[in-house]
Design a protein around this motif. Sequence first.
Motif, PDB file in Angstrom:
ATOM      1  N   ILE A  18       3.316 -40.091   9.789  1.00  0.00           N
ATOM      2  CA  ILE A  18       4.760 -39.968   9.656  1.00  0.00           C
ATOM      3  C   ILE A  18       5.084 -39.852   8.172  1.00  0.00           C
ATOM      4  O   ILE A  18       5.057 -40.835   7.431  1.00  0.00           O
ATOM      5  N   ASP A  19       5.323 -38.630   7.742  1.00  0.00           N
ATOM      6  CA  ASP A  19       5.661 -38.367   6.350  1.00  0.00           C
ATOM      7  C   ASP A  19       7.178 -38.402   6.202  1.00  0.00           C
ATOM      8  O   ASP A  19       7.862 -37.454   6.544  1.00  0.00           O
ATOM      9  N   ARG A  20       7.695 -39.477   5.697  1.00  0.00           N
ATOM     10  CA  ARG A  20       9.146 -39.639   5.606  1.00  0.00           C
ATOM     11  C   ARG A  20       9.770 -38.635   4.638  1.00  0.00           C
ATOM     12  O   ARG A  20      10.952 -38.335   4.745  1.00  0.00           O
ATOM     13  N   HIS A  21       8.981 -38.115   3.706  1.00  0.00           N
ATOM     14  CA  HIS A  21       9.538 -37.157   2.752  1.00  0.00           C
ATOM     15  C   HIS A  21       9.771 -35.802   3.402  1.00  0.00           C
ATOM     16  O   HIS A  21      10.593 -35.014   2.946  1.00  0.00           O
ATOM     17  N   ARG A  22       9.048 -35.518   4.498  1.00  0.00           N
ATOM     18  CA  ARG A  22       9.199 -34.234   5.165  1.00  0.00           C
ATOM     19  C   ARG A  22      10.276 -34.260   6.230  1.00  0.00           C
ATOM     20  O   ARG A  22      10.643 -33.222   6.778  1.00  0.00           O
ATOM     21  N   CYS A  23      10.771 -35.426   6.551  1.00  0.00           N
ATOM     22  CA  CYS A  23      11.704 -35.526   7.676  1.00  0.00           C
ATOM     23  C   CYS A  23      12.961 -34.718   7.438  1.00  0.00           C
ATOM     24  O   CYS A  23      13.561 -34.220   8.389  1.00  0.00           O
ATOM     25  N   GLY A  24      13.378 -34.607   6.199  1.00  0.00           N
ATOM     26  CA  GLY A  24      14.591 -33.861   5.918  1.00  0.00           C
ATOM     27  C   GLY A  24      14.323 -32.425   5.484  1.00  0.00           C
ATOM     28  O   GLY A  24      15.235 -31.704   5.122  1.00  0.00           O
ATOM     29  N   ALA A  25      13.039 -32.025   5.522  1.00  0.00           N
ATOM     30  CA  ALA A  25      12.693 -30.691   5.070  1.00  0.00           C
ATOM     31  C   ALA A  25      13.290 -29.644   6.000  1.00  0.00           C
ATOM     32  O   ALA A  25      13.301 -29.794   7.209  1.00  0.00           O
ATOM     33  N   SER A  26      13.766 -28.530   5.373  1.00  0.00           N
ATOM     34  CA  SER A  26      14.376 -27.481   6.176  1.00  0.00           C
ATOM     35  C   SER A  26      13.291 -26.648   6.849  1.00  0.00           C
ATOM     36  O   SER A  26      12.222 -26.414   6.290  1.00  0.00           O
ATOM     37  N   LEU A  27      13.592 -26.174   8.069  1.00  0.00           N
ATOM     38  CA  LEU A  27      12.661 -25.346   8.811  1.00  0.00           C
ATOM     39  C   LEU A  27      13.043 -23.883   8.604  1.00  0.00           C
ATOM     40  O   LEU A  27      14.201 -23.560   8.362  1.00  0.00           O
ATOM     41  N   THR A  28      12.068 -23.002   8.721  1.00  0.00           N
ATOM     42  CA  THR A  28      12.324 -21.572   8.618  1.00  0.00           C
ATOM     43  C   THR A  28      11.747 -20.875   9.844  1.00  0.00           C
ATOM     44  O   THR A  28      10.955 -21.459  10.594  1.00  0.00           O
ATOM     45  N   SER A  29      12.136 -19.616  10.024  1.00  0.00           N
ATOM     46  CA  SER A  29      11.666 -18.854  11.182  1.00  0.00           C
ATOM     47  C   SER A  29      10.166 -18.613  11.130  1.00  0.00           C
ATOM     48  O   SER A  29       9.544 -18.301  12.141  1.00  0.00           O
ATOM     49  N   LYS A  30       9.560 -18.747   9.942  1.00  0.00           N
ATOM     50  CA  LYS A  30       8.125 -18.522   9.797  1.00  0.00           C
ATOM     51  C   LYS A  30       7.305 -19.800   9.963  1.00  0.00           C
ATOM     52  O   LYS A  30       6.082 -19.748   9.985  1.00  0.00           O
ATOM     53  N   THR A  31       7.984 -20.925  10.070  1.00  0.00           N
ATOM     54  CA  THR A  31       7.265 -22.171  10.298  1.00  0.00           C
ATOM     55  C   THR A  31       6.544 -22.085  11.635  1.00  0.00           C
ATOM     56  O   THR A  31       7.067 -21.534  12.603  1.00  0.00           O
TER      57      THR A  31
END
Length: 303
Positions: A18-31
């Motif tokens: 559980i990477d708390r720093h990534r929780c708010g990361a924006s997603l893109t169509s290429k993810t």
Amino acid sequence: MDMDGDWPLPRPRTRFRIDRHRCGASLTSKTSIASTFSSLAMPVVIEVVQRTQSLATEVDPEAFHQLRVAFRKLRALYWAYSPWLGEEATAHASEEFKRLAAVAGGTRDWDIAGDLLKTAQKSDASIERLVSAAREKRAQAVAHSQTMIKSDAVEAFLNDAMMRAQTTLQSCCNDLPIRAFARRRVRMAQRTLRKRSRRAARSEAGHEENLHDVRKAGKKLRYLLEFFQPVIKGEHERTIKELTAVQKTLGEFNDIAASETLIRNTSFDEVPADVVEKSLQWLEREKCQRIDLASRKVKAISD
């Protein structure tokens, strides 16, 4: 299906990261499909863990409600990814999410019933005895939730379920972009909602159950739109707002119908039978008033 049955909650040797720093990361169509699952699941998992940890001392009805909502969101997410996760894994996880949501929701159910009974008491003072009894039932529900939802067991279950899901997705769709997949799953949820809405709009017998099915389908669609909105084309804010408004109307109707069922199926040793009957009659009248409004809302979205 008996949702109260136990499903083993193992403590895996490998922990879900559980990477708390990534929780708010924006997603893109290429993810990728795989990494998107992790990014979407992590904030909900963290919320569940935090809420279950505070459950030992928490008596706020909203906290129990939000825990139930979090489990529902995880069920919706698992449904979305079920084509890749597999039917068995999805069913096992979803059943446990549903069971835990029901246990967490017991307190909230009695809070809702208690508030409705307080309103009924304004027109009949004798119902106060049932109001007091509902408070006792609420306290029992809190104790039951605290006994049945152990934070360590829930965290172990989530740790195992997420790790299994992550491993499965990484092995089969780690390089597949999310957009097309997300759009397909949202369209499927939309079709389900439309189908159930049309069935409810033209139904007479079993109308309450049909409205409940619409409510569940609407929740699933709203959760998926909230999850996938960053990666699918189109503006969905309006749809989410419309779904939220419909859900509010259906929720108010469901609160009355569920409270009526709850009281009807509960034994109140210290409350005279005629007092219970008066409360049921009051709830029935309220339900009849609400069902028309709920039906109109459903008819509007079915069109």
